[in-house]
Design a protein around this motif. Sequence first.
Motif, PDB file in Angstrom:
ATOM      1  N   GLN A  70       0.826  -1.214   0.000  1.00  0.00           N
ATOM      2  CA  GLN A  70       0.000   0.000   0.000  1.00  0.00           C
ATOM      3  C   GLN A  70       0.855   1.258   0.000  1.00  0.00           C
ATOM      4  N   LYS A  71       1.983   1.227   0.719  1.00  0.00           N
ATOM      5  CA  LYS A  71       2.866   2.389   0.717  1.00  0.00           C
ATOM      6  C   LYS A  71       3.499   2.609  -0.654  1.00  0.00           C
ATOM      7  N   LEU A  72       3.802   1.512  -1.344  1.00  0.00           N
ATOM      8  CA  LEU A  72       4.424   1.615  -2.662  1.00  0.00           C
ATOM      9  C   LEU A  72       3.417   1.821  -3.792  1.00  0.00           C
ATOM     10  N   ASN A  73       2.096   1.879  -3.462  1.00  0.00           N
ATOM     11  CA  ASN A  73       1.028   2.058  -4.456  1.00  0.00           C
ATOM     12  C   ASN A  73       1.074   0.971  -5.531  1.00  0.00           C
ATOM     13  N   ILE A  74       1.261  -0.258  -5.100  1.00  0.00           N
ATOM     14  CA  ILE A  74       1.293  -1.409  -6.007  1.00  0.00           C
ATOM     15  C   ILE A  74      -0.026  -2.157  -5.854  1.00  0.00           C
ATOM     16  N   PRO A  75      -0.783  -2.340  -6.923  1.00  0.00           N
ATOM     17  CA  PRO A  75      -2.056  -3.086  -6.804  1.00  0.00           C
ATOM     18  C   PRO A  75      -1.793  -4.544  -6.439  1.00  0.00           C
ATOM     19  N   TYR A  76      -2.684  -5.102  -5.650  1.00  0.00           N
ATOM     20  CA  TYR A  76      -2.543  -6.488  -5.209  1.00  0.00           C
ATOM     21  C   TYR A  76      -3.928  -7.072  -5.001  1.00  0.00           C
ATOM     22  N   ARG A  77      -3.960  -8.377  -4.875  1.00  0.00           N
ATOM     23  CA  ARG A  77      -5.194  -9.074  -4.521  1.00  0.00           C
ATOM     24  C   ARG A  77      -4.820 -10.337  -3.738  1.00  0.00           C
ATOM     25  N   ILE A  78      -5.733 -10.737  -2.875  1.00  0.00           N
ATOM     26  CA  ILE A  78      -5.513 -11.874  -1.980  1.00  0.00           C
ATOM     27  C   ILE A  78      -6.430 -13.006  -2.426  1.00  0.00           C
ATOM     28  N   THR A  79      -5.869 -14.163  -2.690  1.00  0.00           N
ATOM     29  CA  THR A  79      -6.624 -15.334  -3.128  1.00  0.00           C
ATOM     30  C   THR A  79      -6.225 -16.535  -2.288  1.00  0.00           C
ATOM     31  N   GLY A  80      -6.841 -17.651  -2.590  1.00  0.00           N
ATOM     32  CA  GLY A  80      -6.510 -18.886  -1.879  1.00  0.00           C
ATOM     33  C   GLY A  80      -6.886 -18.851  -0.415  1.00  0.00           C
ATOM     34  N   GLY A  81      -7.980 -18.178  -0.085  1.00  0.00           N
ATOM     35  CA  GLY A  81      -8.378 -18.108   1.313  1.00  0.00           C
ATOM     36  C   GLY A  81      -7.418 -17.312   2.173  1.00  0.00           C
ATOM     37  N   GLY A  82      -6.738 -16.320   1.580  1.00  0.00           N
ATOM     38  CA  GLY A  82      -5.799 -15.502   2.344  1.00  0.00           C
ATOM     39  C   GLY A  82      -4.389 -16.048   2.371  1.00  0.00           C
ATOM     40  N   ALA A  83      -4.123 -17.145   1.660  1.00  0.00           N
ATOM     41  CA  ALA A  83      -2.790 -17.744   1.686  1.00  0.00           C
ATOM     42  C   ALA A  83      -1.912 -17.271   0.541  1.00  0.00           C
ATOM     43  N   VAL A  84      -2.484 -16.589  -0.469  1.00  0.00           N
ATOM     44  CA  VAL A  84      -1.725 -16.190  -1.649  1.00  0.00           C
ATOM     45  C   VAL A  84      -1.894 -14.692  -1.857  1.00  0.00           C
ATOM     46  N   ILE A  85      -0.784 -14.006  -2.065  1.00  0.00           N
ATOM     47  CA  ILE A  85      -0.777 -12.578  -2.382  1.00  0.00           C
ATOM     48  C   ILE A  85      -0.272 -12.445  -3.808  1.00  0.00           C
ATOM     49  N   GLU A  86      -1.079 -11.801  -4.683  1.00  0.00           N
ATOM     50  CA  GLU A  86      -0.736 -11.658  -6.083  1.00  0.00           C
ATOM     51  C   GLU A  86      -0.593 -10.184  -6.432  1.00  0.00           C
ATOM     52  N   VAL A  87       0.309  -9.902  -7.366  1.00  0.00           N
ATOM     53  CA  VAL A  87       0.526  -8.556  -7.892  1.00  0.00           C
ATOM     54  C   VAL A  87       0.588  -8.667  -9.413  1.00  0.00           C
ATOM     55  N   PRO A  88       0.510  -7.550 -10.145  1.00  0.00           N
ATOM     56  CA  PRO A  88       0.639  -7.616 -11.604  1.00  0.00           C
ATOM     57  C   PRO A  88       1.923  -8.295 -12.028  1.00  0.00           C
ATOM     58  N   SER A  89       1.818  -9.095 -13.095  1.00  0.00           N
ATOM     59  CA  SER A  89       2.963  -9.906 -13.528  1.00  0.00           C
ATOM     60  C   SER A  89       4.164  -9.059 -13.904  1.00  0.00           C
ATOM     61  N   SER A  90       3.944  -7.829 -14.360  1.00  0.00           N
ATOM     62  CA  SER A  90       5.062  -6.977 -14.752  1.00  0.00           C
ATOM     63  C   SER A  90       5.818  -6.410 -13.557  1.00  0.00           C
ATOM     64  N   GLN A  91       5.271  -6.556 -12.334  1.00  0.00           N
ATOM     65  CA  GLN A  91       5.904  -5.969 -11.159  1.00  0.00           C
ATOM     66  C   GLN A  91       6.302  -7.010 -10.112  1.00  0.00           C
ATOM     67  N   VAL A  92       6.250  -8.294 -10.466  1.00  0.00           N
ATOM     68  CA  VAL A  92       6.516  -9.335  -9.468  1.00  0.00           C
ATOM     69  C   VAL A  92       7.943  -9.254  -8.956  1.00  0.00           C
ATOM     70  N   TYR A  93       8.929  -9.284  -9.866  1.00  0.00           N
ATOM     71  CA  TYR A  93      10.327  -9.365  -9.442  1.00  0.00           C
ATOM     72  C   TYR A  93      10.803  -8.063  -8.811  1.00  0.00           C
ATOM     73  N   ALA A  94      10.366  -6.927  -9.365  1.00  0.00           N
ATOM     74  CA  ALA A  94      10.748  -5.651  -8.767  1.00  0.00           C
ATOM     75  C   ALA A  94      10.171  -5.518  -7.362  1.00  0.00           C
ATOM     76  N   THR A  95       8.930  -5.979  -7.174  1.00  0.00           N
ATOM     77  CA  THR A  95       8.313  -5.898  -5.847  1.00  0.00           C
ATOM     78  C   THR A  95       9.038  -6.793  -4.850  1.00  0.00           C
ATOM     79  N   ARG A  96       9.430  -7.976  -5.262  1.00  0.00           N
ATOM     80  CA  ARG A  96      10.167  -8.855  -4.347  1.00  0.00           C
ATOM     81  C   ARG A  96      11.486  -8.239  -3.925  1.00  0.00           C
ATOM     82  N   MET A  97      12.176  -7.595  -4.852  1.00  0.00           N
ATOM     83  CA  MET A  97      13.449  -6.958  -4.504  1.00  0.00           C
ATOM     84  C   MET A  97      13.240  -5.803  -3.532  1.00  0.00           C
ATOM     85  N   LYS A  98      12.194  -5.025  -3.754  1.00  0.00           N
ATOM     86  CA  LYS A  98      11.923  -3.910  -2.845  1.00  0.00           C
ATOM     87  C   LYS A  98      11.569  -4.411  -1.453  1.00  0.00           C
TER      88      LYS A  98
END
Length: 564
Positions: A70-98
């Motif tokens: 939320q601080k980084l203004n990156i859209p996300y969604r929670i699936t799998g009953g709260g066990a999975v956090i997903e972000v846009p595919s173009s920002q996956v690796y950059a988000t993990r590094m941050k």
Amino acid sequence: MATTASAALQDPLGAFRQMSSNQRFTWLAGLAALIALIVVTLLWTSRLDYQVLYTNLSERDGGAVIGELQKLNIPYRITGGGAVIEVPSSQVYATRMKLAADGLPKGAGVGFEVLDNEPMGTSQFVERINYQRALEGSLGRTIEALSAVDAATVHLAIPKPSVFLSEAEKPSASVLLKLYPGRVLSGAQVAGIVHLVASAVAGLNDQNVSVVDQDGNLLTAGPRADSGIQPEQLAYRNTIEQQYRKQIEALLAPLVGSDGVRVAVSADIDFAKTESSSVFYGQGHVLSQQQQSTNSSGSGTLPAGVPGALSNQPPGGVTAPFTMGSASAPLTPQQLTQITPSLKTLAPTAASSSATTNYDLDKTVSHTQQPVGAVKRLSVSVLVNDQAKGGKPAPMSAAQLGQMKQLVENAIGFSTQRGDTVSVINMPFTAAQKEAEKTLPWWRQAWLWDGVRQAVPYVIALILGLMAYRAMRKATSGTGKGRRGEPSEPDAATGAAAERRSAQTAGAGGGPELAAAGMPGALAPDTVHLSNTLEADAAISRELVKQDPRRAAQVVKEWLSDGQ
């Protein structure tokens, strides 16, 4: 019709007012479907493709990760009953590094970061406890890096150091593993975890590490007392047998085909650890020791003369004879110098020598340690299928079977001293399934189905658009018509043609009336003479309905409207 459509496009409001209620409803429904189709297409093409960022995070780590997103203004969604956090595919690796730069996710246990903010004045006991907590958490995170481990908890029992070696206690460790569903750790993997924990703690032995899974099964249990067989031994035996089997199948496959041979190998492995020492004595003798010594007593160079400086003078020439001085007339220094060499030769001398020689017997000492896991005996059975000859399966000859047996013996290193046995038998297979390795056909290629999945939304949008356009075209095609049976321009032309046809068929009862009503169509010659009867009118009506059912339905509708 083209003129009516162009007029509707030029004055859509006037055309809409001239439509009937059914036509207006059809036109509005088509317009709504077209708008909905456009909106769906835009949403489909502009929607984000999400990919997994993290899975199976703890509640604390999940909340921390979401707060940082939320601080980084990156859209996300929670699936799998709260066990999975997903972000846009173009920002996956950059988000993990941050997130990794901020130390997220931290994991279930604390690591050495607990020592980053150590306050001043902390006691030695607290420091030791914090270090133990950090070591336990770090080991737990390391073990969780294994593919089959979902979570790991490590407990260390590190005793306090003692200055007395006799009272020193060894540390111990216990590990609790939570495995993924359907995953099982092999004996080698458990041994690796044990060695990893033992190497991270000073003074910890592998025997003092216990590993338990989430079901309470002790994974580090020793061999059973009743059998004495360890799982590693069975795995080693299976590996040896499988290697021999693959080697034989690869050797015979070019001759009989991959589906034309079956191989079974039984290996007898010696897991006993044997050590032997032996001493061999030869018949000859060898020189083992020889000692020689020489001793001498006395010397021919004894000192002589009067003590003092004069006696240390170098000797001069001696002349004979010489006379010794008396007590009243002592010798002069020159005389002493002359007689000194003669006195030296008159001194006594003694010498002795001894030698010792020892001989031993020839002997050889050897120490032999037998390797563990040596093959004691091999038993190989090979079953070969009949080979096709002239389009029909036929048994193999004895010479061919003998050659195959020789190949198998050479492949396994056949030894009569070990008692190896090899059997090659030719028998027809009852259910031989020969599946040739073929590449996938073009209609099963991945690129084709990927393209189909991407093109499906656009094809559906195109079909719906064409349907909506056709519905609007039909709705606008009848806008020039009157409501109460007033003929439009095409209807007037059709009515004129009907009047001309009715004039040609004079005396036909119902012809002019139907023509005036706007129902076109030429009457067949064999039906003209029946126009004065009811059956003739019915036949004419059926013929007109067959020729243009849509126009007939419109005329009936106008008649019903006039009746009201």
